[in-house]
Design a protein around this motif. Structure first.
Motif, PDB file in Angstrom:
ATOM      1  N   ASN A 158      21.648  98.502 -33.879  1.00  0.00           N
ATOM      2  CA  ASN A 158      21.227  98.561 -35.279  1.00  0.00           C
ATOM      3  C   ASN A 158      22.121  97.694 -36.167  1.00  0.00           C
TER       4      ASN A 158
ATOM      5  N   ILE B  61      23.501  94.939 -35.220  1.00  0.00           N
ATOM      6  CA  ILE B  61      23.041  93.573 -34.967  1.00  0.00           C
ATOM      7  C   ILE B  61      21.730  93.285 -35.699  1.00  0.00           C
ATOM      8  N   ALA B  62      20.854  94.302 -35.725  1.00  0.00           N
ATOM      9  CA  ALA B  62      19.543  94.104 -36.357  1.00  0.00           C
ATOM     10  C   ALA B  62      19.669  93.758 -37.836  1.00  0.00           C
ATOM     11  N   TYR B  63      20.722  94.240 -38.478  1.00  0.00           N
ATOM     12  CA  TYR B  63      20.891  93.975 -39.909  1.00  0.00           C
ATOM     13  C   TYR B  63      22.019  92.998 -40.200  1.00  0.00           C
TER      14      TYR B  63
ATOM     15  N   ASP C 194      22.400  89.968 -40.699  1.00  0.00           N
ATOM     16  CA  ASP C 194      21.652  88.740 -40.943  1.00  0.00           C
ATOM     17  C   ASP C 194      22.302  87.891 -42.029  1.00  0.00           C
TER      18      ASP C 194
ATOM     19  N   ASN D  40      23.660  91.313 -45.655  1.00  0.00           N
ATOM     20  CA  ASN D  40      24.146  92.683 -45.810  1.00  0.00           C
ATOM     21  C   ASN D  40      25.640  92.752 -45.543  1.00  0.00           C
TER      22      ASN D  40
END
Lengths: 433, 433, 433
Positions: free
Chosen positions: A389, A391-393, A395, A398
Motif C-alpha cells: 500500500n 508503494i501504491a501511493y 507516486d 503524497n
C-alpha cells in the motif's frame, strides 16, 4: 521511556516553586535553571534577552517590571494569615504596594477566591491596571473572624525589562520547526512548569539528532506580552522560515491528549500533530475557537504562522487549572513521558518526511528482493499489506502523512518501510522540503 | 414588530379578493392598490409596464389578454350554483366563452374538484390551450341532482397586453438587490397576496434607508410568463448588476421558514438568507429540485441569476395550497411580521457586509480601550468571546457571513462588534463590495 | 436477458476445465476457444501475441514457459491418490519435475491444503522460485496412511513465451474504452473462467454497435506478469488514448456487485461504473486498498490509467475463492446476465454521454411541443419532473452522470430524455468528448 518521564518530572519539580510573573526575577531564575540543566547535558544554552519597559510592541507596550519583596495579611495578633513566602499565589500578580490596616469588611474587597473550589487558592493577576489584591481559599476567607487586618505588600513597578530565553539549533535546512512555551506562571505544575520542562528535554532530543534536516527554534517567554514582544522583533524571519510550530502548555498530566488547531486548521503543524495523535493515542481536537495560549498571537491575522497548541488536558478543561491544586501531584512521570513521546514522534516525522516516488513502473518485483512470499496462496498477500500500500501511493504527490492517513498505518511504520525500499534503490524523494 | 405585522396583513387583505390572472384588470387593480399604499407612505410608486400580446419572449409568446365579465352555472330553476361574482376561483383561469345547456353527466366533464379536500374549491388554469371549465368543491359536485345545467361564461381573449410593475431604488452602488413576487393568483391569501404585500412593505423599509449602499429592484409580475417576459427585456442588465435576489411567495403563515436554494446553492443570496435563517429561526432548506416559482426562470441555464426562494411553508407543502382554503385565516400578522423580520435582516446584512481586517498585528490590547476585563482570572475571557473571535477571523478574507458561520454568532451581533471596533479605529474593510 | 446469461454460462463452461497457467498451452487453448466463439458470431478474432521468455518488462522478466505432461502421487499399491489428469489444481503451478519415493512425513512437506475448508483443493502457485508441490483437501491428507509415496511430476521450464490475446474495435474517436481480463487460472469457474467469458460477449455487443463513438480495446492476459508485459509494450499509447477502463474478474456469481475504485477514485471509469451500480443494483464500493487483480498495475504510480475493477462478489470475499469449490455450480446464467447488463449499461453510457446544453433561455415552453400537461393544477408538474430537472441542469457543464447524480434519475432514463429533447431541437452537446 519511564526514565525520561522521571527526569522531566524531576526537572519540572525544580522550577515549580518559583514565584514567576510576566517580568522579573522569577523568569530569570527559571531560565537560569533551564540553562543549568541544558549545560549539564552538553547542550548549548538559551540566549537570555531583556526588552526594556516602555518598548512599543505592535499594539502593546512592554510593561514596567514588577519586583515583590514581601506580601502578607496579618491579623491583630500579628499572625500572617496569608504570606507570599508560603505561596506566591497569595499575592495578585503585579500588585502595587499597600500598607494599611482595615476591618474585615474592607479587607474582603481585596480578596480573590474561587467559589466553586472552596479549598483552593486561585491564580489572579492585574497586569495592565494598577491594583493590589490577595488570593486565598474561599474556606479561609469565610472563616476569618471580624477584626482589624494588616494588608502589606512591599512591591515595586519600575522601568526594568521583560526577559525571555531562546535557542536556535541549526540543521541542514534553514526552514525551522518552532517550539514555544511560557515561563510566567508562578508555583503551578501543569500550567505551567510542564511546558518549560518538556521543552528543555526536547532541546536535548533535537541536539542528539546530529544529522538533522531542520533548524529548530525554542523560545521560553511570558505568555501574551512575551509572544507579542518576540513576534514584534522576529516576525519577518519567522514568516519566511517557519515550517511548523508547536505551543506547549499543560503537558504533564496523564489524561488524554489535545491539539488546538490553527486558525484554519490547515497548516503543516496541524497535519503533522493530528496524524501522530490520530494514530497513537486518545485525544481531543479543539477548534481554534478554543484557543487560549500563545497560539492566539502566532495565528493572529497578518501574523499567520503555522502554529498549533499541544496539551494533555487542555487549559481550562481541568478543575485544578489556575489554582493551587495544580501542583506536582497533578502531573506525573507517565504524563511527561507520553507528551515527550508524541513530540519526539512529531520531530521524527518532520525529519523523515518527503514525497516519495517509486522508481519503477508497475509494481516492483518484491519476490526477487526477498520482500514478498514466494508461494502465492490465499492470504499470502496480507503480510506485506503496508508495504504494497505504501508503494501504491508513493507516486511523488503524497508525503508520509498523506500515505499514513490514506492507508491507515502509523508513520513510524512507514519510516521503516521507506528506509527499506530506499536501501533497495526503489524509492526517491520527489520533493526535498 | 406586531404593529408592522398587522399593517402588512391589513394590506394583504385589501388585495386578497381580486380576481387576478396572468393578464388583465386584476393585475392592474392590484398594482394600483400597491401604488396607493406606497404613495401614502411617501414612497415612490411602481412603474407600470404593458407588453403587447404576441411579443416573442425567449421560447414563449405573450398570450392574448383575458377579460371575464361574468361566469356561472345555473340549474333548471335558474339558481346559480357557482358564480364568478361569489368566488373567482369558480371559473378556470383563461376560460373561453360558453353558453350551453347540458345534462349533469356532460356538465361533469367541465368540472374540476380536489378529491382529497372535498369541501375546497381548487385553483385551476389553462393558459396555453383553449378550454373552459368550472371549479367547485367535490362535495358540491357530488350533491348535484340530475337535470339540465346552464354553463355560461362571458369572457374574451384579445390582443391586449401583459402588465407588470417595477421600482428601482438607487443606492450608492449600482449593484442591485432584487426582489420578485407575483400578482397573478386570484383570491388566495398566502399564495399569493402575501408576497406582494410583503414586497410593498420592504420597499418602504428600503426607502427609509437613506444612506443605503445597494440599489434595490422590486418587481411585481405574473408568474412564469411574467418573469420570462421581464428577463427577455432586462437580462443583460440583471446579469451585470444583480448581487443577490429573492423570490417571495407564501410568506404570510406562521409556520417554519423555507429557503429554496439556487441551482448550485452557492450564490450570495444562498449564503445570506441561509445564514440569517440558520441563526434566527426554524427552517427547511429545499434543494433546487423543489423549486416551483419564478426561481425556475432566474436560475435557468444561461440566465444564471443569484436568486433564491423565500417562503414560510413552501408552496405545495400545505394542504390549503391552491384552493379556496388558502384564505385570510391561513395567514396572520405574526406570520407577516416574522417574514418581514427575516427579510429586513437580509437587507441589513447586505448593507453592512464587508471583508473586515483588523489593523494591528497580534491581538489588539483591548484593556486600554476598556473592551477587556482588567483582572485576569478564570472565566474572565468568556465575556468577550464573540469580540475576540471576531477579531481572530477579521483577516480581510472573511465577510460577516463567513465569520458568523465560523464562530457561531448571529450577524446582528457581529454588526455591533464591527461598528464598535471601527469606532476605535481598529478595523478596515478590505473589500468594498 | 436470461438467454444471454445462458450463452455466457455455456461458454464459460467450455473454458472452465482447462489447466491454465501464466504461460503455456492452457492459455493458448483458451484463446483458441474464444476466437472460435467470436468467429462463429461474425466478430473479428483476437490477435495472439507471444512474448519471449527473458524479455525485460519494467522491473520484471518474462519467465520461462511451463509445460506439464503428467503429475501425480501414488502409494505403494501404485494407486494415484492425486492426479493432474483428474484436476489440474492438484499440481502446484510452475512445479519443477520430481520423481521420488518418500515416506508420509516427508511427503507432507510438499502438500498444500486449505485448513479452514477441509474438503477443498486449494489453488497454489510458485512462479518465481523453483519448487514443486501437490495440493489436496485437508481431509485427504489427514486420511493418508503411513507408508511410502511416489511424488511424480513430468514438467519442464524452458525458454518459450508468454501468450496473450487482444482485440481493438475501432470507433469514430480514437479515445479508447478498455477491458482487461485474465486467462491464467486453471479449472476454476468464477475466478477465472467468468471474466474471459463475459469479455467475449462484450466484444460481440460492441461489435453490434456499428455507429459507435469510442474505440474499444479488449485484452486477455495472464494476471500480473501479463498486464505488466502488456503495459511495457503499450503504455504510451494507453496513457494518451484511454478514456476509461475496466478489469473484469469474478463476474459469474449472482451475489451483490462490487467496484474496486481506482487509486484516487476520481477517474471517468469510477464515475461511470459507480453511477450505473448506484442507480441499478445493490453493490459494495471497495477502496483501492482492497485491490487485488490487474487494477494494481493499471493504477500503479507513473502508469496512472483510469481503470477500476468490476466483480460480483469480490475475489477473496467468498470462501470458495481459489479452491476447487469455485466450480460451475458457484456461477449461474443469472449471475452472468446481471454482469452483462451492468457492463452494457456502462458502454451505453459512454456512447451517449456528453455535456448537454438547453438551447433556449428560461424554461422552454414544453406545452406547445406536447411535452407538458396543458391544464395546470396541483400535481400536474410531478409527471414531468425528470424532464424539467434534466433541463434545469443541462447548462453545458454537467454530463449525464452529473445530472443523474444530481437529480437522482438513472442515466438510461436520461438518455431517453436527451434523445427526445434533441429531436425537438432543444439540446446541443457542449462538449464532444
Amino acid at each position: 521511556m519511564n526514565e525520561i518521564g522521571k527526569e522531566i518530572y524531576s526537572f519540572a519539580d525544580r522550577i515549580y516553586p518559583i514565584g514567576r510573573s510576566i517580568t522579573g526575577e522569577g523568569v530569570r531564575e527559571t531560565l537560569r535553571l533551564i540553562n543549568e540543566e541544558l549545560s549539564a547535558s552538553g547542550c548549548p544554552e538559551l540566549t537570555i534577552n531583556e526588552v526594556p519597559s516602555g518598548t512599543e510592541v505592535f499594539d502593546w507596550t512592554v510593561p514596567r517590571e514588577w519586583k515583590i519583596r514581601s506580601g502578607y495579611i496579618e491579623n491583630e495578633a500579628h499572625e500572617r494569615i496569608v504570606d507570599l513566602a508560603v505561596n506566591p499565589l497569595h499575592i495578585m500578580g503585579y500588585s502595587i504596594p499597600v500598607d494599611r490596616w482595615v476591618d474585615l469588611e474592607e479587607l474582603k474587597d481585596y480578596i480573590y477566591v474561587q467559589e466553586d473550589m472552596p479549598d483552593a487558592i486561585p491564580y489572579v493577576t492585574s497586569y495592565y491596571r494598577e491594583r493590589f489584591g490577595f488570593c486565598m481559599s474561599a474556606d479561609q476567607r469565610d472563616s476569618l473572624p471580624a477584626g482589624k487586618y494588616h494588608m502589606y505588600i512591599d512591591s515595586e513597578l519600575f522601568e526594568g525589562s521583560l526577559t525571555y530565553g531562546e535557542l536556535v539549533l541549526k540543521g541542514k535546512s534553514d526552514k525551522e520547526i518552532f517550539f514555544s512555551t511560557y515561563v510566567c506562571h508562578p508555583h503551578m505544575a501543569n500550567n505551567e512548569s510542564s511546558g518549560p520542562a518538556l521543552s528543555t528535554f526536547l532541546i536535548k532530543y533535537v541536539n542528539s539528532l546530529t544529522d538533522r534536516k531542520y533548524t529548530y527554534r525554542f523560545i521560553f517567554i511570558p505568555e501574551t506580552i512575551g509572544s507579542i514582544t518576540y513576534l514584534s522583533k522576529n516576525l519577518a524571519h519567522m514568516k519566511s522560515h517557519m515550517f511548523a510550530g508547536y505551543n506547549l502548555s499543560c503537558v504533564g498530566d496523564d489524561n488524554d491528549y489535545s491539539i488546538v488547531e490553527s486558525r484554519y486548521a490547515r497548516t503543516e503543524a496541524d497535519r503533522t500533530l493530528s496524524n501522530i495523535l490520530e494514530k497513537s493515542v486518545k485525544y481531543t481536537r479543539y477548534d481554534y475557537l478554543k484557543r487560549g495560549s500563545d497560539e492566539r498571537q502566532y495565528n493572529a491575522p497578518g501574523v499567520d504562522l503555522p502554529v498549533v497548541g499541544f496539551s494533555r488536558t487542555l487549559f481550562g478543561e481541568y478543575p485544578e487549572y489556575h489554582t493551587s491544586k495544580d501542583d506536582m501531584s497533578y502531573v506525573s512521570p507517565e504524563g511527561f513521558a507520553g507528551s515527550y513521546d508524541i513530540m519526539t514522534q512529531v520531530i521524527d516525522l518532520h525529519e523523515h518526511n518527503g514525497r516519495y516516488r517509486i522508481k519503477v513502473l508497475c509494481e516492483p518485483q518484491l519476490g526477487k528482493r526477498n520482500l514478498y512470499p514466494t508461494v502465492s496462496k490465499k492470504g499470502s498477500y496480507d503480510a506485506i499489506e503496508s508495504l504494497t500500500n505504501f508503494i501504491a501511493y508513493a507516486d511523488g504527490t503524497n508525503d508520509l502523512i498523506d500515505i499514513s492517513n490514506r492507508i491507515g498505518v502509523p508513520v513510524s511504520e512507514l519510516i521503516e518501510i521507506k528506509d527499506k525500499l530506499s536501501a533497495h534503490g526503489l524509492l526517491e524523494n520527489a520533493y526535498e522540503q
